[in-house]
Design an enzyme around this catalytic site. Sequence first.
Site, mmCIF file in Angstrom:
data_model
loop_
_atom_site.group_PDB
_atom_site.id
_atom_site.type_symbol
_atom_site.label_atom_id
_atom_site.label_comp_id
_atom_site.label_asym_id
_atom_site.label_seq_id
_atom_site.Cartn_x
_atom_site.Cartn_y
_atom_site.Cartn_z
ATOM 1 N N GLY A 1 0.800 -1.247 -0.331
ATOM 2 C CA GLY A 1 -0.175 0.008 0.163
ATOM 3 C C GLY A 1 0.732 1.156 0.044
ATOM 4 O O GLY A 1 1.714 1.630 0.737
ATOM 5 N N THR B 1 17.806 -1.796 2.686
ATOM 6 C CA THR B 1 17.279 -3.127 2.254
ATOM 7 C C THR B 1 18.311 -4.465 1.786
ATOM 8 O O THR B 1 19.653 -3.655 2.023
ATOM 9 C CB THR B 1 17.213 -3.128 1.043
ATOM 10 O OG1 THR B 1 16.389 -5.063 0.050
ATOM 11 C CG2 THR B 1 18.133 -2.208 -0.535
ATOM 12 N N ASP C 1 19.047 -6.797 0.127
ATOM 13 C CA ASP C 1 18.663 -7.606 -1.572
ATOM 14 C C ASP C 1 19.861 -6.046 -2.189
ATOM 15 O O ASP C 1 20.344 -6.306 -2.665
ATOM 16 C CB ASP C 1 17.874 -6.836 -1.810
ATOM 17 C CG ASP C 1 16.791 -8.190 -1.685
ATOM 18 O OD1 ASP C 1 16.373 -8.133 -0.997
ATOM 19 O OD2 ASP C 1 15.750 -7.633 -2.611
ATOM 20 N N ARG D 1 25.367 -35.116 -1.824
ATOM 21 C CA ARG D 1 23.967 -34.073 -2.576
ATOM 22 C C ARG D 1 24.385 -32.942 -3.257
ATOM 23 O O ARG D 1 25.678 -32.596 -2.998
ATOM 24 C CB ARG D 1 23.158 -34.510 -1.321
ATOM 25 C CG ARG D 1 22.604 -35.323 -0.581
ATOM 26 C CD ARG D 1 21.986 -35.847 0.886
ATOM 27 N NE ARG D 1 20.855 -36.281 0.521
ATOM 28 C CZ ARG D 1 20.723 -36.368 1.593
ATOM 29 N NH1 ARG D 1 20.269 -35.395 2.819
ATOM 30 N NH2 ARG D 1 19.858 -37.532 2.158
ATOM 31 N N LEU E 1 14.874 -15.835 7.513
ATOM 32 C CA LEU E 1 15.600 -15.471 8.234
ATOM 33 C C LEU E 1 16.685 -14.714 8.407
ATOM 34 O O LEU E 1 17.963 -14.557 9.062
ATOM 35 C CB LEU E 1 16.639 -17.309 8.342
ATOM 36 C CG LEU E 1 15.677 -18.805 9.104
ATOM 37 C CD1 LEU E 1 16.130 -19.937 8.246
ATOM 38 C CD2 LEU E 1 15.529 -18.183 10.271
#
Length: 349
Positions: free
Chosen positions: A78, A138, A140, A175, A285
Amino acid sequence: MPSVKKIGVLTGGGDAPGLNAVIRAVVKTAHNASIEVIGLEDSFDGLLDPSRTRRLRPENVTGILRLGGTILGTTNHGTPFDYPADTPSGKVDYSDRVVETFHKMGLNALVVIGGDGSLGIAHQFYLKGIPVVGVPKTIDNDIVGTTSCFGFDTAVAFAADAIDRLHTTAEAHKRVMVVEVMGRYAGWIALHGGIAGGADVILMPEIPYDLEKVAAAIRQRDSFGAKFSIVVVAEGAKPVGGSVTIRKAASAGFVERLGGVGITVADQLEHMTGKESRCVVLGHLQRGGGPTAFDRVLATRFGGAAVELLRRGVFGKMVANNPPDIVPIPLGDVVGRTKTVPLDYDLLK
Ligand code: F6P
């Protein structure tokens, strides 16, 4: 120029470790300059309703430096200019009400601590006459004009630690471990976290991936005896010719929710290489918990610099990290742009 005697501070967008450190620095710096600080709750919502505001004195911010989250609350959906509402258009513009409340509260200026979305709103309010200074936030790290945002270092440290832990279990079971990290449009966390953790493959939004090449790299590692591989993938990574993995489409006031590319990559790599693969999503996290020392220091410098600008009557700017200095840059140069990882970045090469 009227002197600044009373300012508001708010946190907007997704939280990032270091928000409280900025709030604390704003309050302490303002106190030293005899400026009163009002904390506004839940982003710009705090400017709609005076009951969602509170005076912040130094004693109210004691002990919050090391805390994650934000004592003021936040929201990442918003905008007051286009708010989701039960109206025929599905939206309402209550920005005038925000300006009115700002003046009614006797505020002279506003510190907006937020990411691209909140800084964009801050810029709109600046154009509507509110004296604003922005602080870039941020995990990021994709805000232009600043080499770093607080929260990024914490997220990278967490991702590197997670990758370290995954190495031992990946090696024990031979793996492929796929680690999905945040990064909607930019691969900074994937790249820095992956390099710091010694990942074997890093997939990021800036470079569409080809899983054949990833599978070849895993097979090559197998051939020289490294029977496990760690693949880091940013949530915003996409295959060549494909698109990002969306968990929930955008809707009124909400941007699309990304996530899920990691499990797709793990399943496909298992099929292509014949090696058992698992996916771990680090998710929120990376945003939780306390900030690293670097982020605490950066956040403190940002908070102090923001108040210093307001005190000097410099508005419409964002404080930016331009080592060794914290510098003001016009908010208008920042909004609507994204700082992606340059393809000639040395770490990438
Ligand atoms: O912008 C930071 C970020 O962590 C993105 O990487 C991610 O896509 C988004 O926030 C998720 O936000 P939320 O789940 O809180 O809406």
